[in-house]
Scaffold this motif. Structure first.
Motif, mmCIF file in Angstrom:
data_model
loop_
_atom_site.group_PDB
_atom_site.id
_atom_site.type_symbol
_atom_site.label_atom_id
_atom_site.label_comp_id
_atom_site.label_asym_id
_atom_site.label_seq_id
_atom_site.Cartn_x
_atom_site.Cartn_y
_atom_site.Cartn_z
ATOM 1 N N SER A 1 0.836 -1.200 0.000
ATOM 2 C CA SER A 1 0.000 0.000 0.000
ATOM 3 C C SER A 1 0.869 1.248 0.000
ATOM 4 O O SER A 1 2.020 1.230 0.432
ATOM 5 C CB SER A 1 -0.898 0.029 1.234
ATOM 6 N N LYS B 1 -5.924 3.541 3.318
ATOM 7 C CA LYS B 1 -6.901 2.467 3.416
ATOM 8 C C LYS B 1 -7.409 2.068 2.041
ATOM 9 O O LYS B 1 -7.695 2.914 1.197
ATOM 10 C CB LYS B 1 -8.078 2.879 4.305
ATOM 11 N N THR B 2 -7.537 0.781 1.842
ATOM 12 C CA THR B 2 -8.044 0.248 0.580
ATOM 13 C C THR B 2 -9.572 0.274 0.605
ATOM 14 O O THR B 2 -10.174 0.379 1.674
ATOM 15 C CB THR B 2 -7.563 -1.201 0.367
ATOM 16 N N ASP C 1 -10.871 -2.165 3.097
ATOM 17 C CA ASP C 1 -10.800 -1.704 4.487
ATOM 18 C C ASP C 1 -11.974 -0.784 4.813
ATOM 19 O O ASP C 1 -12.584 -0.876 5.885
ATOM 20 C CB ASP C 1 -9.492 -0.952 4.748
ATOM 21 N N LEU D 1 -8.801 -2.682 12.909
ATOM 22 C CA LEU D 1 -8.180 -2.479 11.599
ATOM 23 C C LEU D 1 -6.789 -1.833 11.676
ATOM 24 O O LEU D 1 -6.127 -1.664 10.662
ATOM 25 C CB LEU D 1 -9.082 -1.612 10.713
ATOM 26 N N CYS E 1 -5.844 1.357 12.743
ATOM 27 C CA CYS E 1 -5.755 2.734 12.266
ATOM 28 C C CYS E 1 -6.307 3.668 13.332
ATOM 29 O O CYS E 1 -6.744 3.229 14.397
ATOM 30 C CB CYS E 1 -6.506 2.900 10.948
ATOM 31 N N THR F 1 -9.647 8.346 11.428
ATOM 32 C CA THR F 1 -9.751 7.809 10.068
ATOM 33 C C THR F 1 -11.083 7.098 9.890
ATOM 34 O O THR F 1 -11.794 7.304 8.893
ATOM 35 C CB THR F 1 -8.596 6.828 9.793
ATOM 36 N N TYR G 1 -14.352 8.083 7.259
ATOM 37 C CA TYR G 1 -14.925 7.166 6.274
ATOM 38 C C TYR G 1 -16.379 6.826 6.595
ATOM 39 O O TYR G 1 -17.212 6.703 5.699
ATOM 40 C CB TYR G 1 -14.095 5.886 6.170
#
Length: 179
Positions: A11, A21-22, A25, A46, A48, A52, A56
């Motif tokens: 990444s 983040k993908t 994710d 996750l 993080c 974050t 999202y």
């Protein structure tokens, strides 16, 4: 620097060391939030920051990047830039020097190049759209005269220029005469 992190991380990571983040994710964040998990619990799961996860979840998915809207230094000068750019035959650096001399506005060369990009494309299209006037050999000769002040040996001298151009081959004959 941690060599293992560079070679093994597929990444992208930003300068602060956080891994981007993908979409998988982000989908996992939304799924866990729908199951009733809290932001901090999802973040621990996750690996993080809870900030974050909050971003999202608030966006309900991946939020596309948007550049901030801020005033540009060349706002309101579009007409002047276009006129000067065409007058100087596409030379953005001369236009930049004109702006500095006339308006006292110092901008970088790259800033001006971005500002005149549409005009540059128009000049290219115009150059492609012009058709060359073709003549058979021996049918046309164009003659031009001009004068210019030149400095020779520290003295300014008026030089007269004679130019003859053959229409077919575009060969030039040039003579310079000074006084």
């Amino acid at each position: 620097m941690n060599e293992q992190r560079i070679t093994e991380s597929p990444s992208w990571s930003d300068p602060r060391g956080q891994v981007m983040k993908t979409p998988d994710d982000v989908a996992e964040m939304l799924r866990l939030k729908a199951c009733g998990w809290g932001l901090k619990r999802i973040a621990r799961q996750l690996g993080c920051s809870h900030h974050t996860v909050k971003v999202y979840v608030a966006a309900n998915g991946v939020k596309p990047f948007k550049s901030p809207e801020r005033p540009k230094r060349l706002d309101g000068l579009e007409g002047r830039l276009r006129e000067r750019f065409i007058r100087h035959r596409g030379n953005a650096d001369v236009v930049r020097q004109d702006l500095l001399a006339e308006k006292g506005l110092a901008v970088s060369r790259r800033t001006l190049q971005r500002a005149v990009q549409p005009y540059r494309q128009a000049l290219r299209a115009e150059a492609l759209a012009t058709t060359r006037f073709e003549t058979p050999p021996g049918r046309q000769l164009q003659i031009d005269f001009g004068e210019r002040l030149v400095e020779i040996g520290g003295a300014k001298i008026k030089a007269f220029v004679f130019v003859a151009t053959l229409g077919h081959s575009r060969r030039l004959h040039v003579r310079v005469i000074g006084r």
